[in-house]
Design an enzyme around this catalytic site. Structure first.
Site, PDB file in Angstrom:
ATOM      1  N   ARG A  62      37.563  60.393  14.645  1.00 24.75           N
ATOM      2  CA  ARG A  62      36.313  59.630  14.456  1.00 24.75           C
ATOM      3  C   ARG A  62      35.451  59.671  15.712  1.00 24.75           C
ATOM      4  O   ARG A  62      34.227  59.750  15.635  1.00 24.75           O
ATOM      5  CB  ARG A  62      36.623  58.169  14.098  1.00 24.75           C
ATOM      6  CG  ARG A  62      37.245  57.966  12.732  1.00 24.75           C
ATOM      7  CD  ARG A  62      37.145  56.520  12.280  1.00 24.75           C
ATOM      8  NE  ARG A  62      37.668  55.584  13.256  1.00 24.75           N
ATOM      9  CZ  ARG A  62      38.929  55.178  13.304  1.00 24.75           C
ATOM     10  NH1 ARG A  62      39.812  55.664  12.432  1.00 24.75           N
ATOM     11  NH2 ARG A  62      39.338  54.302  14.199  1.00 24.75           N
ATOM     12  N   GLU A 106      45.034  47.544  26.366  1.00 32.16           N
ATOM     13  CA  GLU A 106      44.041  46.520  26.051  1.00 32.16           C
ATOM     14  C   GLU A 106      44.748  45.171  25.979  1.00 32.16           C
ATOM     15  O   GLU A 106      45.755  45.026  25.268  1.00 32.16           O
ATOM     16  CB  GLU A 106      43.345  46.803  24.719  1.00 32.16           C
ATOM     17  CG  GLU A 106      42.287  45.748  24.397  1.00 32.16           C
ATOM     18  CD  GLU A 106      41.696  45.905  22.998  1.00 32.16           C
ATOM     19  OE1 GLU A 106      40.463  45.907  22.865  1.00 32.16           O
ATOM     20  OE2 GLU A 106      42.486  46.008  22.024  1.00 32.16           O
TER      21      GLU A 106
END
Length: 251
Positions: A69, A152
């Protein structure tokens, strides 16, 4: 399948395993550091700012879908450069102030590098989502080299986490049926986010008031200063040391 293709497959499997292991080790490293910070905070302040933590690794399939993507380079170095949330950790706190305490603790560690920070608490997303996101570069010591690995870290309150979990379930249910989420539900979700934020503020005020009352009703300050607590064990400060300190004060 010929011998060459079998060897290629084995080599790729080993490379992928080693690649994923570095992210797993980065999570282990940050979990250990957080546990140390929490114990230090608890021993000094008699309070634990973290309710619980949860970590996860993206699957290889999910990684390659995201890489496709984003249009990143189809290589391990390309994946590492393009995707920063292969490893993720969620830290859930009781109060909003705890979020910034934990964040500052992590930022203060000299060998951890914060590459990006997004504060969706001070600036919530349009749908009402709130959380503090950090992209942290963690040093991972392997047998033959040092790797810098990004993870993260999402830090949020219990109320924020509950809202995010509900929002995810609603979107997942409608996406499975290739349907748009009805406007009525989106409006209610946004109202629920506002209610969760108001609850966080109220709980923070109550917590502050309780701490004041607890301090007033606790033992005298002299008694508290004459002992330390390590891992639920109480240790009295040596009387000789206290007398020495008193002598130093007199001088």
């Amino acid at each position: 399948m010929n011998q060459l293709s079998i060897n290629d497959l084995k080599r790729f499997k080993n490379e992928l395993t080693r690649f994923m292991m570095t992210y797993k080790f980065a999570l282990d490293e940050i979990e250990t550091r957080i546990e140390i910070l929490v114990q230090e905070f608890e021993m000094l302040h008699e309070y634990n700012p973290i309710e619980h933590t949860k970590s996860r690794l993206k699957s290889p399939e999910s990684i390659f879908h995201k890489l496709n993507r984003k249009g990143g380079d189809l290589s391990f170095s390309g994946i590492k450069e393009s995707i920063k949330d292969i490893a993720g950790m969620r830290i859930t706190c009781s109060f909003v102030s705890d979020i910034y305490v934990i964040s500052q603790m992590l930022k203060s560690q000299s060998d951890l590098k914060v590459l990006d920070e997004k504060d969706y608490i001070k600036n919530p997303k349009p749908n009402g989502y709130q959380s503090l996101h950090l992209i942290i570069e963690v040093p991972v010591h392997l047998s033959d080299r040092l790797e810098s690995v990004c993870i993260e870290v999402q830090i949020r309150t219990i109320a924020m986490d509950f809202w995010a979990s509900l929002e995810h379930k609603i979107y997942y249910k409608f996406n499975q049926g290739n349907q748009a989420v009805p406007a009525r539900l989106l409006d209610e979700l946004k109202q629920a986010a506002a209610a969760a934020s108001a609850l966080d503020l109220q709980m923070e005020r109550l917590h502050a008031e309780i701490e004041v009352i607890k301090e007033e009703q606790s033992e005298t300050m002299d008694d508290k200063l004459n002992r330390i607590i390590i891992n639920n064990q109480q240790f009295a400060l040596p009387q000789a040391l206290l007398e020495l300190l008193n002598d130093e004060d007199v001088k």
